[in-house]
Design an enzyme around this catalytic site. Structure first.
Site, PDB file in Angstrom:
ATOM      1  N   THR A 115       4.792 -54.624  36.558  1.00  0.00           N
ATOM      2  CA  THR A 115       3.265 -54.281  36.786  1.00  0.00           C
ATOM      3  C   THR A 115       2.734 -52.719  36.086  1.00  0.00           C
ATOM      4  OG1 THR A 115       4.185 -55.825  38.647  1.00  0.00           O
ATOM      5  CG2 THR A 115       2.189 -53.839  38.874  1.00  0.00           C
ATOM      6  N   CYS A 116       3.642 -52.285  35.836  1.00  0.00           N
ATOM      7  CA  CYS A 116       3.673 -50.766  35.658  1.00  0.00           C
ATOM      8  C   CYS A 116       2.993 -51.209  33.982  1.00  0.00           C
ATOM      9  CB  CYS A 116       4.245 -49.903  35.961  1.00  0.00           C
ATOM     10  SG  CYS A 116       5.303 -49.412  37.734  1.00  0.00           S
ATOM     11  N   SER A 117       3.481 -51.594  33.089  1.00  0.00           N
ATOM     12  CA  SER A 117       3.496 -52.069  31.316  1.00  0.00           C
ATOM     13  C   SER A 117       2.302 -52.967  31.327  1.00  0.00           C
ATOM     14  CB  SER A 117       5.142 -52.168  30.968  1.00  0.00           C
ATOM     15  OG  SER A 117       5.837 -50.957  31.342  1.00  0.00           O
TER      16      SER A 117
END
Length: 230
Positions: A115-117
């Site tokens: 999700t962060c990337s």
């Protein structure tokens, strides 16, 4: 130790930075075969599964308790980064980063995580121009990863300098905000990380705080911060 001036354009020219020389000790890991029978392993696995389930249930039932709130002054903490101009490790304090500015700080549980990337960081990169057009002077992503991981993440995503990637490797800021999240009992073994959040600070005072439950991604997006800027 020499003192230099941060070269990243978004940092205050007066911000003091430090340079470090690090050694690279080799790390070794050993593995050991367990002298157990299949039946014993099944019993241990079942017991471990029940223990993890109990801890997860307890964690999910616990409300988010942060020590920071809207109207509070951000605690000072030292964050680090690799200067793209010379490859040296440098530092910046939260007070230097936010003094006299509208600063957006958002945190992710971990570099390279899905999700962060794929969503959180790319969203702020994509909307950086709009955010700055609405008054944001600084946009910074904070993660409990070391500077080398943050640099590799930046390069892997092909990012420029619109969003600063800052390391909170010692959890100094994360713990001061009261947003640490213990993932050491998870199968991936991430240890203690930061909850996902996005905040807007004006001259170091929190004006908007969108704090997520764990690693959820619902209110801490760049779109939500654009709405907050009006």
């Amino acid at each position: 130790m020499a003192t230099t001036t941060a070269s990243i354009s978004a940092l205050s020219p007066a911000a003091a930075t430090k340079r470090f020389v690090l050694s690279s000790p080799s790390l070794s890991f050993s593995s050991h075969r367990l002298a157990t029978t299949p039946g014993t392993l099944r019993l241990r696995a079942a017991g471990a599964s029940r223990a993890i389930t109990r801890r997860q249930a307890s964690a999910s039932a616990s409300p988010i308790v942060a020590t920071i709130a809207v109207g509070d002054k951000l605690p000072d903490a030292t964050l680090s980064y690799l200067d793209p101009s010379d490859g040296e490790i440098k530092t910046v304090t939260v007070s230097d980063l936010t003094a006299g500015k509208k600063a957006i700080l958002f945190a992710v549980p971990g570099a390279f995580t899905p999700t962060c990337s794929q969503k959180h960081l790319p969203g702020f990169v994509e909307k950086a121009g709009e955010l700055k057009a609405k008054g944001a002077d600084v946009i910074a992503c904070v993660s409990v990863n070391d500077v080398f991981v943050m640099k590799a993440w930046k390069e892997a995503l092909g990012l420029g300098e619109d969003v600063l990637l800052l390391s909170d490797g010692n959890l100094e800021l994360t713990r001061a905000l009261g947003v640490e999240m213990d993932l050491s009992d998870k199968p991936v073994g991430l240890g203690v990380r930061s909850r996902r959040y996005a905040l807007l600070a004006e001259d170091g005072v929190v004006k908007v705080l969108n704090l997520e439950e764990g690693g959820a991604f619902t209110t801490s997006s760049a779109e939500e911060m654009l709405k907050a800027l009006g």
